[in-house]
Design a protein around this motif. Sequence first.
Motif, PDB file in Angstrom:
ATOM      1  N   ALA A   2       0.860  -1.183   0.000  1.00 34.99           N
ATOM      2  CA  ALA A   2       0.000   0.000   0.000  1.00 34.99           C
ATOM      3  C   ALA A   2       0.894   1.228   0.000  1.00 34.99           C
ATOM      4  O   ALA A   2       1.938   1.249   0.648  1.00 34.99           O
ATOM      5  N   SER A   3       0.477   2.250  -0.744  1.00 35.17           N
ATOM      6  CA  SER A   3       1.257   3.484  -0.786  1.00 35.17           C
ATOM      7  C   SER A   3       0.327   4.669  -0.949  1.00 35.17           C
ATOM      8  O   SER A   3      -0.864   4.502  -1.234  1.00 35.17           O
ATOM      9  N   GLY A   4       0.880   5.877  -0.763  1.00 34.16           N
ATOM     10  CA  GLY A   4       0.079   7.086  -0.873  1.00 34.16           C
ATOM     11  C   GLY A   4      -0.658   7.357   0.411  1.00 34.16           C
ATOM     12  O   GLY A   4      -0.185   7.078   1.495  1.00 34.16           O
ATOM     13  N   PHE A  33       3.534  -7.586   4.615  1.00 33.18           N
ATOM     14  CA  PHE A  33       2.731  -6.390   4.403  1.00 33.18           C
ATOM     15  C   PHE A  33       3.691  -5.216   4.263  1.00 33.18           C
ATOM     16  O   PHE A  33       4.466  -4.928   5.170  1.00 33.18           O
ATOM     17  N   ASP A  34       3.628  -4.543   3.140  1.00 36.22           N
ATOM     18  CA  ASP A  34       4.520  -3.410   2.883  1.00 36.22           C
ATOM     19  C   ASP A  34       3.695  -2.129   2.826  1.00 36.22           C
ATOM     20  O   ASP A  34       3.047  -1.838   1.829  1.00 36.22           O
ATOM     21  N   LEU A  35       3.727  -1.387   3.903  1.00 31.15           N
ATOM     22  CA  LEU A  35       3.048  -0.098   3.975  1.00 31.15           C
ATOM     23  C   LEU A  35       4.076   1.032   4.086  1.00 31.15           C
ATOM     24  O   LEU A  35       3.788   2.111   4.574  1.00 31.15           O
ATOM     25  N   SER A  36       5.282   0.765   3.616  1.00 32.41           N
ATOM     26  CA  SER A  36       6.357   1.759   3.716  1.00 32.41           C
ATOM     27  C   SER A  36       6.102   2.965   2.824  1.00 32.41           C
ATOM     28  O   SER A  36       6.695   4.018   3.030  1.00 32.41           O
ATOM     29  N   SER A  62       1.107 -16.998   7.272  1.00 30.39           N
ATOM     30  CA  SER A  62       2.110 -16.515   8.206  1.00 30.39           C
ATOM     31  C   SER A  62       2.598 -15.138   7.747  1.00 30.39           C
ATOM     32  O   SER A  62       3.232 -15.017   6.699  1.00 30.39           O
ATOM     33  N   VAL A  63       2.267 -14.105   8.519  1.00 34.72           N
ATOM     34  CA  VAL A  63       2.757 -12.754   8.224  1.00 34.72           C
ATOM     35  C   VAL A  63       4.141 -12.657   8.853  1.00 34.72           C
ATOM     36  O   VAL A  63       4.275 -12.581  10.071  1.00 34.72           O
ATOM     37  N   VAL A  64       5.164 -12.687   8.022  1.00 29.89           N
ATOM     38  CA  VAL A  64       6.532 -12.758   8.529  1.00 29.89           C
ATOM     39  C   VAL A  64       7.155 -11.384   8.749  1.00 29.89           C
ATOM     40  O   VAL A  64       8.143 -11.259   9.472  1.00 29.89           O
ATOM     41  N   GLU A  65       6.578 -10.367   8.124  1.00 26.67           N
ATOM     42  CA  GLU A  65       7.155  -9.033   8.250  1.00 26.67           C
ATOM     43  C   GLU A  65       6.105  -7.993   7.905  1.00 26.67           C
ATOM     44  O   GLU A  65       5.257  -8.213   7.041  1.00 26.67           O
ATOM     45  N   VAL A  66       6.160  -6.860   8.598  1.00 27.49           N
ATOM     46  CA  VAL A  66       5.337  -5.708   8.285  1.00 27.49           C
ATOM     47  C   VAL A  66       6.289  -4.531   8.107  1.00 27.49           C
ATOM     48  O   VAL A  66       7.067  -4.224   9.002  1.00 27.49           O
ATOM     49  N   ARG A  67       6.223  -3.904   6.945  1.00 25.43           N
ATOM     50  CA  ARG A  67       7.063  -2.725   6.661  1.00 25.43           C
ATOM     51  C   ARG A  67       6.185  -1.492   6.769  1.00 25.43           C
ATOM     52  O   ARG A  67       5.167  -1.386   6.102  1.00 25.43           O
ATOM     53  N   LEU A  68       6.586  -0.561   7.617  1.00 24.34           N
ATOM     54  CA  LEU A  68       5.808   0.648   7.872  1.00 24.34           C
ATOM     55  C   LEU A  68       6.595   1.885   7.483  1.00 24.34           C
ATOM     56  O   LEU A  68       7.811   1.934   7.683  1.00 24.34           O
ATOM     57  N   SER A  69       5.892   2.898   6.981  1.00 25.90           N
ATOM     58  CA  SER A  69       6.516   4.203   6.768  1.00 25.90           C
ATOM     59  C   SER A  69       6.807   4.805   8.142  1.00 25.90           C
ATOM     60  O   SER A  69       6.244   4.370   9.159  1.00 25.90           O
ATOM     61  N   VAL A  88       8.664  -5.953  12.616  1.00 26.97           N
ATOM     62  CA  VAL A  88       8.298  -4.683  11.993  1.00 26.97           C
ATOM     63  C   VAL A  88       9.566  -3.972  11.550  1.00 26.97           C
ATOM     64  O   VAL A  88      10.528  -3.887  12.303  1.00 26.97           O
ATOM     65  N   HIS A  89       9.508  -3.470  10.335  1.00 25.39           N
ATOM     66  CA  HIS A  89      10.599  -2.642   9.815  1.00 25.39           C
ATOM     67  C   HIS A  89      10.021  -1.298   9.476  1.00 25.39           C
ATOM     68  O   HIS A  89       9.088  -1.197   8.681  1.00 25.39           O
ATOM     69  N   ALA A  90      10.552  -0.255  10.086  1.00 29.21           N
ATOM     70  CA  ALA A  90      10.070   1.098   9.828  1.00 29.21           C
ATOM     71  C   ALA A  90      11.067   1.816   8.941  1.00 29.21           C
ATOM     72  O   ALA A  90      12.272   1.759   9.175  1.00 29.21           O
ATOM     73  N   GLU A  91      10.539   2.487   7.936  1.00 31.15           N
ATOM     74  CA  GLU A  91      11.365   3.332   7.090  1.00 31.15           C
ATOM     75  C   GLU A  91      11.774   4.533   7.915  1.00 31.15           C
ATOM     76  O   GLU A  91      10.986   5.052   8.705  1.00 31.15           O
TER      77      GLU A  91
END
Length: 94
Positions: A2-4, A33-36, A62-69, A88-91
């Motif tokens: 997801a972006s924007g 899930f990539d919401l970066s 299995s949700v292995v990672e969530v990328r957040l802005s 969780v990985h945050a930008e």
Amino acid sequence: VASGEAGFDMAAALAEKGCGWLMQQPQGSEVVFDLSGVDQASSAALSVMLEWLRCAHRRQLSVVEVRLSAPLSRLTAMAGLEQLLPEVHAETSL
């Protein structure tokens, strides 16, 4: 991915589209899930992410990672939701 802006006006459609995709994945698959790219954090974006987590759970994915802005990461932490997420990985913003 997801972006924007993930505002209230599009949250339901975004949640539905993501859940539709998740339901097409084979049970037991790993997903990220990539919401970066979400540049404006709101509670609507958090609701979408939580709905995707529920859909993944129902499908036994299995949700292995969530990328957040960075803004979404701050909002997630303020809401105390980070413990509900897998890794969780945050930008970082400069």
